[in-house]
Every structure is written in structure tokens, then in C-alpha cells.
Scaffold this motif. Structure first.
Motif, PDB file in Angstrom:
ATOM      1  N   LEU A 142       0.815  -1.210   0.000  1.00 55.90           N
ATOM      2  CA  LEU A 142       0.000   0.000   0.000  1.00 55.90           C
ATOM      3  C   LEU A 142       0.852   1.264   0.000  1.00 55.90           C
ATOM      4  CD1 LEU A 142      -2.756  -1.113   2.543  1.00 55.90           C
ATOM      5  CD2 LEU A 142      -2.612  -1.513   0.071  1.00 55.90           C
ATOM      6  N   ASP A 143       0.367   2.246  -0.737  1.00 56.48           N
ATOM      7  CA  ASP A 143       1.001   3.566  -0.795  1.00 56.48           C
ATOM      8  C   ASP A 143       2.473   3.423  -1.201  1.00 56.48           C
ATOM      9  OD1 ASP A 143      -1.458   4.618   0.065  1.00 56.48           O
ATOM     10  OD2 ASP A 143      -0.922   4.283   2.164  1.00 56.48           O
TER      11      ASP A 143
ATOM     12  N   TYR B 184       8.812   1.587 -22.695  1.00 61.21           N
ATOM     13  CA  TYR B 184       9.240   2.897 -22.210  1.00 61.21           C
ATOM     14  C   TYR B 184       8.144   3.557 -21.383  1.00 61.21           C
ATOM     15  CZ  TYR B 184      13.334   2.800 -25.314  1.00 61.21           C
ATOM     16  OH  TYR B 184      14.523   2.487 -25.935  1.00 61.21           O
ATOM     17  N   ALA B 185       6.923   3.461 -21.846  1.00 51.98           N
ATOM     18  CA  ALA B 185       5.812   4.099 -21.137  1.00 51.98           C
ATOM     19  C   ALA B 185       5.638   3.500 -19.745  1.00 51.98           C
ATOM     20  CB  ALA B 185       4.525   3.965 -21.950  1.00 51.98           C
ATOM     21  N   GLU B 186       5.668   2.172 -19.643  1.00 48.20           N
ATOM     22  CA  GLU B 186       5.507   1.524 -18.344  1.00 48.20           C
ATOM     23  C   GLU B 186       6.691   1.832 -17.421  1.00 48.20           C
ATOM     24  OE1 GLU B 186       2.805  -0.296 -17.188  1.00 48.20           O
ATOM     25  OE2 GLU B 186       1.991   0.666 -18.995  1.00 48.20           O
ATOM     26  N   LEU B 187       7.868   1.844 -18.003  1.00 45.27           N
ATOM     27  CA  LEU B 187       9.062   2.120 -17.209  1.00 45.27           C
ATOM     28  C   LEU B 187       9.019   3.547 -16.661  1.00 45.27           C
ATOM     29  CD1 LEU B 187      11.644   0.813 -16.206  1.00 45.27           C
ATOM     30  CD2 LEU B 187      12.761   1.438 -18.351  1.00 45.27           C
ATOM     31  N   CYS B 188       8.547   4.478 -17.456  1.00 43.61           N
ATOM     32  CA  CYS B 188       8.444   5.868 -16.988  1.00 43.61           C
ATOM     33  C   CYS B 188       7.472   5.979 -15.820  1.00 43.61           C
ATOM     34  CB  CYS B 188       8.007   6.784 -18.123  1.00 43.61           C
ATOM     35  SG  CYS B 188       9.318   7.121 -19.324  1.00 43.61           S
ATOM     36  N   LYS B 189       6.357   5.240 -15.883  1.00 43.17           N
ATOM     37  CA  LYS B 189       5.404   5.254 -14.767  1.00 43.17           C
ATOM     38  C   LYS B 189       6.069   4.781 -13.477  1.00 43.17           C
ATOM     39  CE  LYS B 189       1.360   4.202 -17.650  1.00 43.17           C
ATOM     40  NZ  LYS B 189       0.319   3.157 -17.928  1.00 43.17           N
ATOM     41  N   ILE B 190       6.869   3.736 -13.597  1.00 45.31           N
ATOM     42  CA  ILE B 190       7.518   3.166 -12.408  1.00 45.31           C
ATOM     43  C   ILE B 190       8.582   4.126 -11.872  1.00 45.31           C
ATOM     44  CG2 ILE B 190       8.916   1.234 -11.581  1.00 45.31           C
ATOM     45  CD1 ILE B 190       7.467  -0.487 -13.728  1.00 45.31           C
ATOM     46  N   ILE B 191       9.309   4.771 -12.769  1.00 43.52           N
ATOM     47  CA  ILE B 191      10.309   5.753 -12.336  1.00 43.52           C
ATOM     48  C   ILE B 191       9.623   6.898 -11.594  1.00 43.52           C
ATOM     49  CG2 ILE B 191      12.024   7.426 -13.099  1.00 43.52           C
ATOM     50  CD1 ILE B 191      12.581   5.572 -15.498  1.00 43.52           C
ATOM     51  N   GLU B 192       8.502   7.378 -12.139  1.00 50.44           N
ATOM     52  CA  GLU B 192       7.786   8.476 -11.490  1.00 50.44           C
ATOM     53  C   GLU B 192       7.248   8.052 -10.132  1.00 50.44           C
ATOM     54  OE1 GLU B 192       5.121   9.566 -14.810  1.00 50.44           O
ATOM     55  OE2 GLU B 192       6.121  11.522 -14.737  1.00 50.44           O
ATOM     56  N   PHE B 193       6.778   6.812 -10.026  1.00 50.62           N
ATOM     57  CA  PHE B 193       6.333   6.311  -8.719  1.00 50.62           C
ATOM     58  C   PHE B 193       7.492   6.298  -7.723  1.00 50.62           C
ATOM     59  CE2 PHE B 193       6.451   2.602  -5.915  1.00 50.62           C
ATOM     60  CZ  PHE B 193       5.373   2.887  -5.079  1.00 50.62           C
ATOM     61  N   GLU B 194       8.630   5.782  -8.154  1.00 53.97           N
ATOM     62  CA  GLU B 194       9.770   5.722  -7.241  1.00 53.97           C
ATOM     63  C   GLU B 194      10.185   7.125  -6.799  1.00 53.97           C
ATOM     64  OE1 GLU B 194      14.274   3.841  -6.981  1.00 53.97           O
ATOM     65  OE2 GLU B 194      13.593   4.810  -8.818  1.00 53.97           O
ATOM     66  N   LEU B 195      10.222   8.070  -7.727  1.00 52.94           N
ATOM     67  CA  LEU B 195      10.617   9.430  -7.370  1.00 52.94           C
ATOM     68  C   LEU B 195       9.632  10.055  -6.396  1.00 52.94           C
ATOM     69  CD1 LEU B 195      11.821  10.807 -10.830  1.00 52.94           C
ATOM     70  CD2 LEU B 195      13.222  10.212  -8.856  1.00 52.94           C
ATOM     71  N   ALA B 196       8.354   9.796  -6.571  1.00 50.03           N
ATOM     72  CA  ALA B 196       7.361  10.319  -5.626  1.00 50.03           C
ATOM     73  C   ALA B 196       7.576   9.725  -4.233  1.00 50.03           C
ATOM     74  CB  ALA B 196       5.952  10.014  -6.131  1.00 50.03           C
ATOM     75  N   GLY B 197       7.918   8.440  -4.182  1.00 50.47           N
ATOM     76  CA  GLY B 197       8.191   7.808  -2.893  1.00 50.47           C
ATOM     77  C   GLY B 197       9.426   8.378  -2.226  1.00 50.47           C
ATOM     78  N   ILE B 198      10.472   8.605  -3.015  1.00 50.97           N
ATOM     79  CA  ILE B 198      11.699   9.190  -2.456  1.00 50.97           C
ATOM     80  C   ILE B 198      11.427  10.600  -1.951  1.00 50.97           C
ATOM     81  CG2 ILE B 198      14.036   9.959  -3.001  1.00 50.97           C
ATOM     82  CD1 ILE B 198      14.166   7.661  -5.046  1.00 50.97           C
TER      83      ILE B 198
END
Length: 741
Positions: free
Chosen positions: A633-634, A665-679
Motif C-alpha cells: 500500500l502507498d 518505455y511508457a511503463e518504465l516511466c510510470k515506475i520511475i515516477e512512482f519511485e521518485l514520488a516515494g523518495i
């Protein structure tokens, strides 16, 4: 033959430390043993230093260096058959091999000189003109053949011209005019004369010396019985506002990293080694080597013996001593009849009110009186060993003109012990962005496939700088005055020897400014922090985050799961970071229904991660990551960890030649953005961890596979201001080359 551990074990059996009084009395007890024990104790120290001596095989070093240099010559010459881009790669590849030849030469000075000369040639061709100039100077210093020296002087003249240095260009042309030159060199000389005339006729506008940026004085140091010395804000501070900077007085590389020993630069393209240190000491320039020469003269023998890598914090304690003792000695009374105890008291308890950084270091607190006996003995033996080393293996005593050497033996060892005790509770570690898994004898700026020109990466290579590592152990007496809180009010960034401290959030005038000595409240359990603080710093924390009823609420926010059985949200009572443990039998249980979680989704994800170079499995991997939302979660820390692994794995596969579709590329960008938001939620969007992980998204933008809005781009560009200067230049160049077009 025996090693340090055995020597210390034998010496420990000979001594018996009584109740701790101070560092001086502890060292004195090592020097007042019964006669036979004292003789044996001293002999063990000398024998250990003799055993650690590592003489170089000059002939073998010369042969290895020569072979590498000849290989570099072949690579350098191959550029003639390449296109422009490939020729650039050949130049850097040659520089890289020449660097290995220079390191391997050690004190085989003939080969060392040839290695410097050849690397200087390749560096000049690539565009590293200052480094090429330095290499030519090094080649001349170490005995480059006299009959060929005009080549190096000509090369220095070319570099001086490229650098716009009129004085150096004129000096080298003056030398060349006096030398017999063939037609080719004579022609170059005439061309350089013309360039000198142009530079002299069109000088750069002489600029006044830069006025340092003036930061308002927004903090001060107070001292109270309850808090001791501490720092408060004198004015209101906004988040990310600079509170203070501190020039580090001393640092040492961690784990013998090959960074510049003078300025702590970690991105070197032309490292200059000490020939006597067995490839353990390098500098970024001749200037840094010269500035550090006196300090290194006292450490060279210890590096040659590989002694300093064995002593932990005592290395930094030694460097503090050799750098600051001359200033500390100025406090001593003028009479010469002082005994050891009087010397000690005059140094440690000075009457002066001066508060220079050097004296601030001497006054830092220590907790050695609370240290376990075994720890105290270890640090005392380290201090004794280093004192004997300074006396027996260096000119330290002679340089400082120390009378009554027997007394100074006690004082110097006691000061090293004091420094070590202070650094155990006041020392800091500096970090930097580095290339992941690069061997210690390799240098980032010499990786041929990465660079298009000096400090300009090729498109898609910024993510190579996504790793963060600790590189220095550093003494910061001003920062050390900040008390601890688990929610620190400052954020520290390292720029070589300069340390900048920014407000982590808005701070009101009069508020105390806190640092964090452990993991903060978002990254650890309260009891874990308390245990670490008590073990190292000898206190328990009573900050606002620790005394609140739910001390771990923020940490738990990053460890929330959904139960596989009852589907309720829960935080495990134990094993919160179970995936980081080596015990495969660890499990977590739902706190609502008490069912053990099977975690099959985790095992399936790891299996797919191993095959992310295959398009079909990579698509399944992206689907599996999306499915993690069911259970994690979250910004669950496990999901953030898996995102990091997925991103790194996919980029490694692409670097190895895997083909990616637009969907990938599109899916990978989503995951990168998620990780950056978490950091950002855990550490902030200007943290080094955020910036390092943003390199993946910036590469996506550079490839044209992701579009960021102007606000996002400006935020990422602004965050570069928090990077070290050497890294910031690379990031800014990349942004200008590929992002803002």
C-alpha cells in the motif's frame, strides 16, 4: 611475521588499564609497564611496522607499466582509422590504459615519465587541456629524456594557448626559441607566436576578483548547562535556505578510495599518484599534490605499509594531528622546562579565547570515558602505534623541533587518542554520486563509451551516475555543535571539502537547529535509533518524534500491507524489512487475522526480474509490478525497493543491447515516477537520492520517450544546485545538450 590483530592481542595481554581518567593517563599507562613487559610491548610495535613494510619490485613495476603503455600506444594510433566519434572513444580508451601504466609504474620513474607524457598527448587531443599540461609537467619532473623534452614544452605551449594563459604561453615559447627544432616544430612555434600576439592584442577583460556570495548571518552558538554548546537560528529561515557552510579542516578517503587527497574530488580524468604509495594515493592536479605535500610526507610510509586502512577512525585522528599540531603548539608557554603532563594540560585546556576551526576541533567532546574497556584498549594501541610510526618513520618530530622527545611521545599519542575519541561521536561521512560497481582503480571520466567531449555525456548515459556512495570520513567541528533530533532541521550536502547545510523545513527565529546522528524517524524504528544512539553517543533521544505516543507512525506509513486472507490493511509487528534479511524462513503475519502471508507474488516478481531482457517476460514484469498495488500500500518500502531493482534491471538490459518498445518505455516511466514520488515523500525532492534516481527519467526525456512539463523540468534543473560542483557541471551540460533544446 604477524599482523596488526596479533600484535594488538599480544600487547593487550601486557597492559592493564585502570579507571579511565583522561587520554594522557591512558597512554601513560602504556609507557610505565614493568621493565620486561615494557621492552616486549615496544618491540612488538617496532616489529609490526617492520613486518608491514611493502617494498616495490621496481623491475616488475617497470615491465608491467611498459606493457600497458605500449598497449595504450596501439589504441591511440588506431584512432586514425576511425570516424570522429570512434576516434574520441579511442582517445579516452588510450587515456584509461595510460593511467593504468602510470599507476603500475610506481617508483620506476623512467616508465612513470613516459606514461605521463603519452597520457598528456591523448588528453590534449580529447580536450582536457589543463590535465594534459599537468601531465607534461609531471613527465618532465620524473625524468623524461632530455633530447625529447621539446615535445613536451611544445605540448604545454599548445595547452596554454587553448586555456588562454598568456603568461604560460609566453614562458614556453621563450624556452622553445632557444632549442634546436626541426621544420615541423619550427612551424608550430611560429603559429603559436601568432596566437600569442592575438591573445596579447585581445586580452580577456581583466575582471576584479570575484566577491564571495555574502550570506546573512542566520545562526549563532549558545552554551547552556542543560544543552551544552548548540546552534540556534537568529532569523526566520525558509525551507532549502542555506544556513551555513563549513570548509572541512580534515578528511580521509573511506576504504582507500582513489579520490583527490587534497580537495576530495572524486571525478578524475588524469589522476596523479604518489609513486611510493603502491597506488593508494592520487591527486586531481599538480596543484593539489603540492598543497598536500607536507601532510602526505607524514603519511606516505603508512600508506606504503597499508597501515591506515587497518586503523579506522584513527587515520583521520592522525591527519588532524599532523595538520593542526603546529597551530596547537602556539598556545604553549614560552618556557622550555615543561614536562609531559604540563604540555598536555597547556594544549588541551588552553587559556586562549581564540575559536579557530583548528581549536574547535581540539575542544570537541569525547565519550571515551564511557567506552567499553576493549574499545578503549584498541584505540589506545592505535594511538601508540601511530606515535611510534611518526617518530620512527617520518620527519615529524624534526620538523616541529620538539625538545624532550620522551615527553612528546606521551603527548602525541594522547592527542591522537583524544582525536579518535572525539571523531567517534563527532565525525561525519561525505557522499557523492558515482558510477555503480566501477573498480577502485578505474575513473569515471575515462570510460570510453560514455563521453562525447570533456564533461559532456553521450545521450542516455546520465543514469550511470545513479549510485550514491560514502567517500570521505570528515571532521566538521561547526556542524558537530548541532544537537541531535530524529527530525533534523538541516540537510547537509557535500561538495569536496565544502559542506553546505540547508534548512530542511521552515525554521523560526530562536529555534534550535538540529542534526540527525542516526537514521531519521522515517527510516527506522524509535527503539532501533535509541539503541544506536546509546551505543555510539551514550544518550537516549527525547526529541518530539521519540516522545510522542505513536513514535513510529511515520515509519509504519512505509510498511503497510494488505492481507492475502482477510484483505485488511496491516503493519507487521516484526520483520518489517524481511526481504533484506538473509534468513529465507522469515515471514510476516497479518495483525488482524494473524494469518502468515504466503508472498508468492514476491517470488514470482523476482523470477520475472531475472528475465527482464526478454520482451515477453518484461511485459509480464510490468504487469506484476502493477499488481503489487494489491498487497503493498502507498509508498511501501518493499515496493520502492522492487521499483529500484526493476528500473536498474531494465536499464542494464537496454545498455546490453535489449530492444524496447514504446509500451516498455511508457511503463518504465510510470515506475520511475512512482519511485521518485516515494523518495520525495521520504527524503525530499532535493535530496541526493532523489536527484540520482531522477537520472533515469532524464535519460528517458533525452531519448524522446517521456515528456515532462515545464514545471517538472525546472524543478529537476533547480535540484542540480545541491550537487557537488564537479557533478553539477556534468548534469547541467547534459540538461543543456539533450533536455532543453
Amino acid at each position: 611475521m604477524f599482523d596488526l590483530a596479533e600484535a594488538f592481542s599480544r600487547q593487550s595481554d601486557l597492559i592493564q588499564l585502570t579507571t579511565y581518567e583522561n587520554e594522557f593517563e591512558t597512554i601513560k599507562s602504556l609507557h610505565t609497564l614493568p621493565k620486561d613487559k615494557q621492552r616486549h610491548f615496544n618491540a612488538l610495535t617496532i616489529q609490526l611496522l617492520d613486518n608491514l613494510e611493502q617494498p616495490a619490485n621496481k623491475e616488475s613495476c617497470a615491465q608491467t607499466s611498459r606493457s600497458l603503455r605500449e598497449e595504450g600506444n596501439r589504441v591511440y594510433k588506431s584512432k586514425c582509422d576511425k570516424n570522429a566519434a570512434e576516434a574520441k572513444e579511442c582517445l579516452l580508451a588510450a587515456c584509461r590504459i595510460y593511467t593504468q601504466a602510470i599507476l603500475e609504474a610506481e617508483d620506476a620513474l623512467d616508465e612513470l615519465a613516459l606514461g605521463f607524457a603519452n597520457r598528456g598527448m591523448a588528453l590534449q587531443d580529447f580536450g582536457y587541456f589543463q590535465q594534459a599540461y599537468d601531465d607534461c609537467a609531471c613527465a618532465l619532473e620524473f625524468g623524461y629524456p632530455h633530447r625529447l623534452q621539446h615535445k613536451l614544452v611544445m605540448r604545454q605551449a599548445h595547452c596554454a594557448w587553448q586555456l588562454g594563459n598568456v603568461q604560460q604561453l609566453a614562458e614556453h615559447l621563450s624556452i622553445l626559441k632557444k632549442l634546436p627544432l626541426n621544420d615541423g616544430y619550427a612551424k608550430q612555434l611560429e603559429q603559436l607566436k601568432q596566437q600569442l600576439e592575438i591573445l596579447e592584442a585581445n586580452p580577456n577583460n581583466e575582471q576584479l576578483p570575484a566577491i564571495p556570495a555574502v550570506h546573512r548571518v542566520n545562526h549563532k552558538i549558545l552554551s547552556t548547562p542543560a544543552k551544552g554548546r548548540h546552534m540556534i537560528a537568529t532569523t526566520a529561515l525558509m525551507k532549502d535556505e542555506l544556513i551555513f557552510t563549513e570548509q572541512a579542516q580534515c578528511f580521509v578517503p573511506i576504504e582507500q578510495r582513489l579520490i583527490c587527497q587534497q580537495c576530495a574530488a572524486s571525478l578524475l580524468c588524469a589522476p596523479i599518484p604518489c609513486p611510493a604509495c603502491h597506488q593508494r594515493v592520487v591527486y586531481c592536479s599538480r596543484n593539489c599534490r603540492q598543497l598536500h605535500a607536507k601532510i602526505h610526507s607524514y603519511e606516505c610510509g603508512a600508506y606504503r605499509r597499508n597501515l591506515l586502512s587497518m586503523l579506522g577512525v584513527s587515520h583521520l585522528a592522525l591527519r588532524l594531528l599532523v595538520k593542526h599540531l603546529p597551530e596547537w603548539m602556539k598556545q604553549l608557554p614560552t618556557e622550555n622546562s615543561r614536562n609531559a603532563k604540563e604540555l598536555w594540560q597547556a594544549l588541551v585546556y588552553p587559556t586562549t579565547t581564540e575559536d579557530s576551526p583548528s581549536l574547535q576541533s581540539l575542544r570537541m567532546i569525547t565519550q571515551l570515558h564511557k567506552a567499553p574497556q576493549e574499545e578503549l584498549v584498541y584505540h589506545a594501541l592505535c594511538a601508540n602505534l601511530l606515535q611510534v610510526y611518526l617518530f620512527s618513520c617520518t620527519s615529524f618530530y624534526e620538523d616541529l623541533k620538539m625538545a624532550n622527545q620522551t615527553d612528546w611521545h606521551l603527548v602525541i599519542a594522547a592527542l591522537i587518542l583524544r582525536n579518535a575519541g572525539q571523531l567517534l561521536v563527532n565525525g561525519h561521512v561525505g557522499n557523492a554520486l558515482v558510477i555503480h560497481a566501477l573498480p577502485s582503480n578505474e575513473f569515471p571520466l575515462l570510460q570510453p563509451d560514455m563521453w562525447q567531449r570533456p564533461y559532456h555525456l553521450k545521450r542516455g548515459y546520465l543514469h550511470k551516475f545513479s549510485s550514491r556512495e560514502l567517500i570521505t570520513a570528515i571532521n566538521l567541528p561547526l556542524l558537530s555543535l548541532c544537537n541531535h533530533a530524529c527530525n533534523p532541521s538541516l540537510r547537509t550536502t557535500f561538495d569536496g571539502c565544502m559542506v553546505n547545510n540547508y534548512a530542511a523545513f521552515d525554521i523560526a527565529a530562536g529555534e534550535e537547529i538540529f542534526n540527525c546522528y542516526s537514521l531519521d524517524y522515517k527510516h527506522s524504528l524509535s527503539e532501533q535509533r535509541q539503541q544506536q544512539l546509546l551505543e555510539i553517543y551514550k544518550f537516549r533521544c527525547d526529541c518530539s518524534k521519540c516522545v510522542r505516543p505513536e513514535a513510529d507512525a511515520d515509519y509504519f506509513n512505509f510498511h503497510r500491507y494488505r492481507c492475502e486472507q482477510c484483505k485488511q490493511s496491516f503493519v507487521p509487528k516484526v520483520n518489517l524489512n524481511w526481504w533484506q534479511q538473509s534468513d529465507e524462513m522469515l515471514s510476516i503475519c497479518c495483525t488482524a487475522c494473524e494469518e502468515t502471508q504466503q508472498l508468492t507474488w514476491y517470488d514470482q516478481f523476482l523470477q520475472l526480474l531475472e528475465r527482464c531482457d526478454e520482451p515477453r517476460d518484461r511485459r509480464k514484469l510490468f504487469e506484476a509490478f502493477a499488481a503489487l498495488n494489491t498487497w503493498l500500500l502507498d509508498f511501501n518500502s518493499l515496493k520502492l525497493s522492487l521499483a529500484k531493482e526493476l528500473i536498474g534491471g531494465c536499464f542494464a538490459a537496454k545498455d546490453a543491447g535489449a530492444t524496447f518498445a514504446d509500451y516498455d518505455y511508457a511503463e518504465l516511466c510510470k515506475i520511475i515516477e512512482f519511485e521518485l514520488a516515494g523518495i520525495a515523500a521520504q527524503r525530499g525532492s532535493n535530496s541526493l537520492q532523489y536527484i540520482s534516481n531522477a537520472t533515469y527519467l532524464l535519460d528517458m526525456i533525452a531519448w524522446g520517450k517521456h515528456k515532462a512539463n515545464a514545471k517538472q523540468l525546472q524543478a529537476m534543473r533547480s535540484s542540480f544546485a545541491f550537487l557537488a560542483k564537479e557533478t553539477r557541471e556534468i548534469f547541467v551540460n547534459y540538461y543543456n545538450d539533450f533536455i532543453e533544446q
